[in-house]
Design a protein around this motif. Structure first.
Motif, PDB file in Angstrom:
ATOM      1  N   PHE A   1       0.841  -1.194   0.000  1.00 57.40           N
ATOM      2  CA  PHE A   1       0.000   0.000   0.000  1.00 57.40           C
ATOM      3  C   PHE A   1       0.876   1.243   0.000  1.00 57.40           C
ATOM      4  O   PHE A   1       1.497   1.577   0.996  1.00 57.40           O
ATOM      5  CB  PHE A   1      -0.935  -0.032   1.200  1.00 57.40           C
ATOM      6  N   ASP A   2       0.930   1.920  -1.149  1.00 55.69           N
ATOM      7  CA  ASP A   2       1.676   3.162  -1.298  1.00 55.69           C
ATOM      8  C   ASP A   2       0.722   4.298  -0.937  1.00 55.69           C
ATOM      9  O   ASP A   2      -0.094   4.729  -1.757  1.00 55.69           O
ATOM     10  CB  ASP A   2       2.187   3.294  -2.727  1.00 55.69           C
ATOM     11  N   ILE A   3       0.822   4.757   0.299  1.00 52.10           N
ATOM     12  CA  ILE A   3      -0.138   5.728   0.821  1.00 52.10           C
ATOM     13  C   ILE A   3      -0.026   7.073   0.109  1.00 52.10           C
ATOM     14  O   ILE A   3      -1.029   7.670  -0.272  1.00 52.10           O
ATOM     15  CB  ILE A   3       0.032   5.878   2.349  1.00 52.10           C
ATOM     16  N   HIS A   4       1.189   7.566  -0.088  1.00 53.13           N
ATOM     17  CA  HIS A   4       1.354   8.856  -0.757  1.00 53.13           C
ATOM     18  C   HIS A   4       0.810   8.803  -2.180  1.00 53.13           C
ATOM     19  O   HIS A   4       0.136   9.720  -2.637  1.00 53.13           O
ATOM     20  CB  HIS A   4       2.827   9.279  -0.771  1.00 53.13           C
ATOM     21  N   LYS A   5       1.050   7.718  -2.889  1.00 53.36           N
ATOM     22  CA  LYS A   5       0.529   7.564  -4.249  1.00 53.36           C
ATOM     23  C   LYS A   5      -0.997   7.582  -4.236  1.00 53.36           C
ATOM     24  O   LYS A   5      -1.628   8.153  -5.124  1.00 53.36           O
ATOM     25  CB  LYS A   5       1.023   6.253  -4.858  1.00 53.36           C
TER      26      LYS A   5
ATOM     27  N   PHE B   1      -5.870  10.787  -5.863  1.00 51.97           N
ATOM     28  CA  PHE B   1      -7.269  11.175  -5.639  1.00 51.97           C
ATOM     29  C   PHE B   1      -7.486  12.565  -5.036  1.00 51.97           C
ATOM     30  O   PHE B   1      -8.623  12.986  -4.867  1.00 51.97           O
ATOM     31  CB  PHE B   1      -7.959  10.122  -4.770  1.00 51.97           C
ATOM     32  N   TYR B   2      -6.424  13.318  -4.717  1.00 55.72           N
ATOM     33  CA  TYR B   2      -6.635  14.576  -3.991  1.00 55.72           C
ATOM     34  C   TYR B   2      -7.384  15.622  -4.804  1.00 55.72           C
ATOM     35  O   TYR B   2      -8.028  16.505  -4.239  1.00 55.72           O
ATOM     36  CB  TYR B   2      -5.313  15.146  -3.461  1.00 55.72           C
ATOM     37  N   ARG B   3      -7.351  15.533  -6.128  1.00 53.53           N
ATOM     38  CA  ARG B   3      -8.060  16.516  -6.945  1.00 53.53           C
ATOM     39  C   ARG B   3      -9.565  16.241  -7.026  1.00 53.53           C
ATOM     40  O   ARG B   3     -10.346  17.143  -7.307  1.00 53.53           O
ATOM     41  CB  ARG B   3      -7.472  16.532  -8.356  1.00 53.53           C
ATOM     42  N   THR B   4      -9.956  14.996  -6.797  1.00 51.02           N
ATOM     43  CA  THR B   4     -11.360  14.622  -6.974  1.00 51.02           C
ATOM     44  C   THR B   4     -12.067  14.241  -5.674  1.00 51.02           C
ATOM     45  O   THR B   4     -13.289  14.045  -5.685  1.00 51.02           O
ATOM     46  CB  THR B   4     -11.479  13.440  -7.957  1.00 51.02           C
ATOM     47  N   HIS B   5     -11.328  14.106  -4.587  1.00 49.23           N
ATOM     48  CA  HIS B   5     -11.910  13.688  -3.314  1.00 49.23           C
ATOM     49  C   HIS B   5     -11.316  14.516  -2.177  1.00 49.23           C
ATOM     50  O   HIS B   5     -10.191  14.982  -2.259  1.00 49.23           O
ATOM     51  CB  HIS B   5     -11.633  12.201  -3.049  1.00 49.23           C
ATOM     52  N   SER B   6     -12.061  14.648  -1.112  1.00 47.38           N
ATOM     53  CA  SER B   6     -11.556  15.360   0.060  1.00 47.38           C
ATOM     54  C   SER B   6     -10.539  14.485   0.790  1.00 47.38           C
ATOM     55  O   SER B   6     -10.521  13.256   0.618  1.00 47.38           O
ATOM     56  CB  SER B   6     -12.702  15.709   1.013  1.00 47.38           C
ATOM     57  N   VAL B   7      -9.718  15.105   1.599  1.00 48.23           N
ATOM     58  CA  VAL B   7      -8.751  14.354   2.399  1.00 48.23           C
ATOM     59  C   VAL B   7      -9.497  13.354   3.286  1.00 48.23           C
ATOM     60  O   VAL B   7      -9.074  12.205   3.439  1.00 48.23           O
ATOM     61  CB  VAL B   7      -7.864  15.302   3.240  1.00 48.23           C
TER      62      VAL B   7
ATOM     63  N   SER C   1       3.084  19.033  -0.599  1.00 48.21           N
ATOM     64  CA  SER C   1       1.896  19.126  -1.463  1.00 48.21           C
ATOM     65  C   SER C   1       1.584  17.730  -1.981  1.00 48.21           C
ATOM     66  O   SER C   1       2.443  16.854  -1.988  1.00 48.21           O
ATOM     67  CB  SER C   1       2.137  20.090  -2.623  1.00 48.21           C
ATOM     68  N   PHE C   2       0.369  17.538  -2.435  1.00 44.37           N
ATOM     69  CA  PHE C   2      -0.028  16.232  -2.962  1.00 44.37           C
ATOM     70  C   PHE C   2       0.448  16.023  -4.401  1.00 44.37           C
ATOM     71  O   PHE C   2       0.248  14.962  -4.970  1.00 44.37           O
ATOM     72  CB  PHE C   2      -1.548  16.063  -2.904  1.00 44.37           C
ATOM     73  N   ASP C   3       1.081  17.037  -4.991  1.00 42.81           N
ATOM     74  CA  ASP C   3       1.538  16.916  -6.375  1.00 42.81           C
ATOM     75  C   ASP C   3       2.696  15.940  -6.539  1.00 42.81           C
ATOM     76  O   ASP C   3       3.016  15.559  -7.656  1.00 42.81           O
ATOM     77  CB  ASP C   3       1.959  18.279  -6.922  1.00 42.81           C
ATOM     78  N   ALA C   4       3.331  15.536  -5.458  1.00 42.13           N
ATOM     79  CA  ALA C   4       4.411  14.552  -5.460  1.00 42.13           C
ATOM     80  C   ALA C   4       5.678  15.057  -6.131  1.00 42.13           C
ATOM     81  O   ALA C   4       6.523  14.271  -6.537  1.00 42.13           O
ATOM     82  CB  ALA C   4       3.952  13.238  -6.097  1.00 42.13           C
ATOM     83  N   ASP C   5       5.842  16.357  -6.233  1.00 44.54           N
ATOM     84  CA  ASP C   5       7.060  16.941  -6.787  1.00 44.54           C
ATOM     85  C   ASP C   5       8.208  16.694  -5.804  1.00 44.54           C
ATOM     86  O   ASP C   5       8.082  16.928  -4.602  1.00 44.54           O
ATOM     87  CB  ASP C   5       6.835  18.443  -6.987  1.00 44.54           C
TER      88      ASP C   5
ATOM     89  N   GLY D   1       4.533  16.836   6.301  1.00 44.62           N
ATOM     90  CA  GLY D   1       3.847  17.199   5.073  1.00 44.62           C
ATOM     91  C   GLY D   1       2.332  17.108   5.168  1.00 44.62           C
ATOM     92  O   GLY D   1       1.753  17.138   6.252  1.00 44.62           O
ATOM     93  N   VAL D   2       1.709  16.958   4.007  1.00 43.01           N
ATOM     94  CA  VAL D   2       0.246  17.023   3.905  1.00 43.01           C
ATOM     95  C   VAL D   2      -0.465  15.679   4.101  1.00 43.01           C
ATOM     96  O   VAL D   2      -1.672  15.655   4.341  1.00 43.01           O
ATOM     97  CB  VAL D   2      -0.175  17.622   2.534  1.00 43.01           C
ATOM     98  N   VAL D   3       0.247  14.583   3.992  1.00 38.28           N
ATOM     99  CA  VAL D   3      -0.401  13.286   4.172  1.00 38.28           C
ATOM    100  C   VAL D   3      -0.660  13.083   5.670  1.00 38.28           C
ATOM    101  O   VAL D   3       0.266  13.183   6.476  1.00 38.28           O
ATOM    102  CB  VAL D   3       0.462  12.133   3.612  1.00 38.28           C
ATOM    103  N   PRO D   4      -1.895  12.796   6.068  1.00 35.99           N
ATOM    104  CA  PRO D   4      -2.225  12.655   7.499  1.00 35.99           C
ATOM    105  C   PRO D   4      -1.778  11.292   8.049  1.00 35.99           C
ATOM    106  O   PRO D   4      -2.599  10.449   8.422  1.00 35.99           O
ATOM    107  CB  PRO D   4      -3.744  12.825   7.530  1.00 35.99           C
ATOM    108  N   TYR D   5      -0.465  11.099   8.117  1.00 31.32           N
ATOM    109  CA  TYR D   5       0.064   9.800   8.527  1.00 31.32           C
ATOM    110  C   TYR D   5      -0.306   9.425   9.960  1.00 31.32           C
ATOM    111  O   TYR D   5      -0.521   8.251  10.248  1.00 31.32           O
ATOM    112  CB  TYR D   5       1.582   9.748   8.347  1.00 31.32           C
ATOM    113  N   ARG D   6      -0.373  10.383  10.867  1.00 33.16           N
ATOM    114  CA  ARG D   6      -0.750  10.025  12.249  1.00 33.16           C
ATOM    115  C   ARG D   6      -2.120   9.343  12.262  1.00 33.16           C
ATOM    116  O   ARG D   6      -2.308   8.333  12.927  1.00 33.16           O
ATOM    117  CB  ARG D   6      -0.735  11.250  13.149  1.00 33.16           C
ATOM    118  N   ARG D   7      -3.053   9.891  11.512  1.00 34.84           N
ATOM    119  CA  ARG D   7      -4.392   9.289  11.434  1.00 34.84           C
ATOM    120  C   ARG D   7      -4.330   7.925  10.746  1.00 34.84           C
ATOM    121  O   ARG D   7      -4.980   6.972  11.184  1.00 34.84           O
ATOM    122  CB  ARG D   7      -5.339  10.239  10.679  1.00 34.84           C
ATOM    123  N   ILE D   8      -3.540   7.820   9.697  1.00 34.71           N
ATOM    124  CA  ILE D   8      -3.401   6.549   8.974  1.00 34.71           C
ATOM    125  C   ILE D   8      -2.840   5.476   9.909  1.00 34.71           C
ATOM    126  O   ILE D   8      -3.323   4.336   9.923  1.00 34.71           O
ATOM    127  CB  ILE D   8      -2.490   6.703   7.739  1.00 34.71           C
ATOM    128  N   PHE D   9      -1.847   5.839  10.717  1.00 30.14           N
ATOM    129  CA  PHE D   9      -1.258   4.860  11.634  1.00 30.14           C
ATOM    130  C   PHE D   9      -2.229   4.471  12.746  1.00 30.14           C
ATOM    131  O   PHE D   9      -2.220   3.336  13.217  1.00 30.14           O
ATOM    132  CB  PHE D   9       0.070   5.355  12.199  1.00 30.14           C
TER     133      PHE D   9
END
Length: 194
Positions: free
Chosen positions: A92-96, A101-107, A137-141, A151-159
């Motif tokens: 599971f690649d969480i950042h990917k 989906f960040y452009r079409t769905h809410s966090v 940013s979610f652009d993955a640059d 960063g912007v990925v809510p990893y604490r919640r994911i964990f």
């Protein structure tokens, strides 16, 4: 888990499987595959034959989420593999997932979809391997990459969801190119007992 190589279905053939079987015996192979492609392969009879052949050659197969068209596309691919009783683990690649989906769905919707993936892996009794990187940013640059929790990925919640799901997590691959970011991320993950 150390993934020895990554490869997609279109690149595989019986010849490749046979030629490399001795080298890769009892190794890990991660398939980067969209669920839609697995469904197409299943309809054509290719997924069954191909994955069965790889299992017979003692590959340890990991199916990684790719850029599926829907939030539940990853589960569809996992489900097909499990229906055939293939020996697989979920990558599971969480950042990917967020990037896709960040452009079409809410966090919040994406976080809920992550929870659904974790619970689905538990339901199928699949071992999980996480790919993690964070960015501003979610652009993955690459210029926006940063240590985990910065960063912007809510990893604490994911964990939190990972712990609550009780899915068997075999390991984490930090996908950083910068060693200092990787080391800092490891330190931060250890602080929260991951």
């Amino acid at each position: 888990v150390k993934a020895d190589t990554t490869i997609g279905f279109p690149e595989l053939s019986s010849k490749i499987c046979t030629d490399f079987s001795e080298y890769y015996k009892s190794r890990n192979l991660i398939l980067h595959q969209q669920a839609e492609q697995i469904c197409e392969e299943e309809e054509e009879g290719g997924a069954d034959q191909l994955i069965r052949q790889l299992n017979d050659l003692h590959f340890r197969l990991g199916l990684e989420n790719d850029y599926s068209e829907s939030l539940n596309g990853f589960q569809s691919g996992l489900d097909i593999c499990c229906r055939y009783n293939f020996q697989i683990f979920a990558v599971f690649d969480i950042h990917k997932f967020f990037h896709r989906f960040y452009r079409t769905h809410s966090v919040g919707q994406i976080v809920q979809a992550c929870a659904d993936v974790l619970l689905y892996c538990r339901k199928l009794n699949l071992t999980l391997l996480l790919h993690i990187i964070d960015s501003r940013s979610f652009d993955a640059d690459r210029d926006s990459w940063c240590p985990v929790f910065e960063g912007v990925v809510p990893y604490r919640r994911i964990f939190e969801l990972l712990k609550a799901s009780q899915v068997s997590c075999e390991g984490i691959i930090l996908e950083y190119e910068d060693e200092l970011m990787a080391v800092e991320s490891i330190r931060r993950l250890r602080e929260i007992s991951i």
